[in-house]
Scaffold this motif. Structure first.
Motif, PDB file in Angstrom:
ATOM      1  N   ASP A 122      -3.958 -10.930 -42.450  1.00 22.27           N
ATOM      2  CA  ASP A 122      -5.310 -10.858 -43.441  1.00 22.27           C
ATOM      3  C   ASP A 122      -6.340 -11.619 -42.964  1.00 22.27           C
ATOM      4  O   ASP A 122      -7.367 -11.619 -43.947  1.00 22.27           O
ATOM      5  N   ARG A 123      -6.373 -12.212 -41.677  1.00 21.88           N
ATOM      6  CA  ARG A 123      -7.523 -12.640 -41.602  1.00 21.88           C
ATOM      7  C   ARG A 123      -8.319 -11.632 -40.582  1.00 21.88           C
ATOM      8  O   ARG A 123      -7.722 -10.710 -39.924  1.00 21.88           O
ATOM      9  N   GLU A 124      -9.713 -11.864 -40.784  1.00 23.93           N
ATOM     10  CA  GLU A 124     -10.632 -10.636 -40.305  1.00 23.93           C
ATOM     11  C   GLU A 124     -10.890 -11.166 -38.640  1.00 23.93           C
ATOM     12  O   GLU A 124     -10.971 -12.328 -38.481  1.00 23.93           O
TER      13      GLU A 124
END
Length: 228
Positions: free
Chosen positions: A94-96
């Protein structure tokens, strides 16, 4: 079980120390080699929980095709569901942007109270390359490493590299059964229409079949280290 940022709750009793194992990797797909390693590490170091964290955009695979994060997370969730001391997290996927192990560990350190000690599970072969990892000195300050070795593996060279680095790494070596299983071999077997039974969890095998993963046109991927 998951709480905030896709992470499980742990560390609620300030009077005791908690030990959180982190098993990072692409998990494309997750297999019994990963699960056995995590279980042996849990028992050997008295871990309260092992957190499996599928990588989002792993820095060491930017030039390779990797199965979608959602599929890899789903397979990880299925593989760990039957063990109450295993958990799967969406934290990295979910981290960019590009994900580095040191950034993940810093975020975990900031998230959990001081009575939660972090243990990063990897392979002894990966430990030999640890100085090439992004911000190796920062890594050493954040976690204890658990380096998994196969029976008969000569760990002297890995120990020499760690000791010669001049960085205060805390590495614990554990021996695991000699399981010759890799994600690469599983993908190739699926491509060739052969069975992967007993190489990965039945639920994962079913998911691969249902979703049509690892077909011939998609097989050009290379398995990397457990995490960098």
């Amino acid at each position: 079980m998951h709480e905030g940022q896709g992470l499980p709750a742990i560390g609620g009793d300030p009077a005791r120390e908690y030990r959180l194992g982190i098993m990072g990797g692409t998990f494309d797909p997750i297999h019994y080699g990963h699960l056995v390693t995590a279980e042996r590490a849990r028992e050997a170091l008295g871990l309260d929980l092992v957190l499996f964290m599928p990588a989002g955009t792993p820095a060491f695979k930017l030039d390779q095709k990797v199965t979608s994060a959602e599929d890899r997370y789903a397979m990880t969730l299925l593989a760990t569901a039957t063990n109450p001391l295993f958990d799967a997290s969406r934290f990295e996927i979910d981290r960019e942007g590009t994900t580095y192990t040191v950034d993940t560990l810093r975020a975990l350190r900031a998230h959990y109270p001081d009575n939660v000690k972090l243990f990063f599970i990897t392979g002894a072969d990966a430990i030999m390359d640890i100085l090439a990892w992004h911000d190796a000195e920062g890594l050493a300050s954040l976690t204890t490493f658990i380096a998994a070795t196969r029976p008969g593996y000569d760990i002297v060279r890995a120990q020499e590299i760690v000791e010669a680095s001049g960085i205060d790494f805390d590495v614990r070596y554990i021996e695991i059964p000699a399981l010759a299983i890799s994600s690469t071999s599983i993908r190739e077997l699926v491509r060739d229409g052969k069975s992967v039974r007993y190489l990965t969890a039945t639920a994962v095998e079913g998911y691969i079949r249902k979703m049509g993963l690892y077909r011939a046109e998609d097989i050009e991927r290379v398995e990397g280290a457990v995490g960098q």
